[in-house]
Design a protein around this motif. Structure first.
Motif: not given
Length: 247
Positions: A64-92
């Motif tokens: 799963f190590g590759v997911i640790w890198i891919v997921e933030p890079l994939t989600y950031f352009p859509i969610l933005g910085a502030s939403s990234m904190y929310q998303a990774f705290m909540i999950g799903n």
């Protein structure tokens, strides 16, 4: 221009606040998530060796190590910085928060990667989390046992099998329609088909298929983009200062 400057200053304060408290809450969440395993290792007398812990971590990291890198890079352009904190705290993220953010952005007519898009993601994630907690309380906490007893088993299996493809399919269509970037959509579809075919022929490749698909799509979309367009977000005006984080 004065109004744009005031907005810029307000967004700067927003970025500083979310960055500070986002880091604090993520660290607190990390401490809580590790506290129970740490108690079992050091105080429960289970005779767990540290070498075994590192071996288990290495096995998980290899998969799963590759997911640790891919997921933030994939989600950031859509969610933005502030939403990234929310998303990774909540999950799903992929099956709940990301669709909510994309639908919110499409509904109010803003693009991902803009400040309006980021703020809409924040509001959408708050709404999605609230609905999730309320629905969990009602349909799981209060009615969960009763619902499981009255719903036929074959229906439950069918729902479990098709619910994620249904949600992701709707999100993909929503993204294609709202982004209005057919060239990038065609590239993503072609790359995904090739990656899936390779993964079927060579099973170990499946561990890295997501990373390969994301990186290949982003790279090809960049080099094959329409260079005649300026790429200026539609929701900005000449009086506004440049988009992006303000510190």
């Amino acid at each position: 221009m004065i109004q744009a400057t005031e907005m810029h200053q307000a967004l700067g304060a927003f970025d500083k606040t979310t960055s500070r408290w986002g880091r604090i809450t993520m660290i607190i969440g990390l401490i809580f998530s590790l506290s129970a395993p740490a108690y079992l290792v050091f105080f429960a007398g289970l005779d767990i060796e540290i070498a075994g812990i590192f071996a288990a971590f290495g096995a998980l990291a290899a998969v799963f190590g590759v997911i640790w890198i891919v997921e933030p890079l994939t989600y950031f352009p859509i969610l933005g910085a502030s939403s990234m904190y929310q998303a990774f705290m909540i999950g799903n993220i992929s099956n709940k928060l990301l669709p909510a953010a994309m639908i919110a952005q499409a509904t109010i007519g803003v693009k991902p990667g803009t400040r309006k898009g980021e703020l809409s993601s924040v509001a959408a994630i708050c709404g999605a989390a609230t609905v999730h907690l309320i629905s969990l309380f009602i349909f799981v906490g209060l009615l969960g046992t009763w619902l499981v007893s009255v719903i036929p088993a074959d229906i439950i299996q069918t729902v479990q099998l098709y619910i994620l493809p249904t949600v992701m399919g709707a999100v993909v269509v929503q993204a294609i329609v709202s982004q209005k970037a057919p060239r990038a959509a065609i590239i993503a579809l072609a790359v995904s088909i090739i990656v899936v075919l390779i993964a079927k022929l060579y099973t170990p490749f499946g561990l890295f298929s997501t990373a390969v698909a994301v990186i290949a799509t982003a790279t090809l979309a960049w080099f094959l983009r329409d260079k005649k367009t300026l790429g200026t977000p539609e929701d900005t005006t000449n009086e506004e200062l440049p988009e992006g984080p303000v510190y």
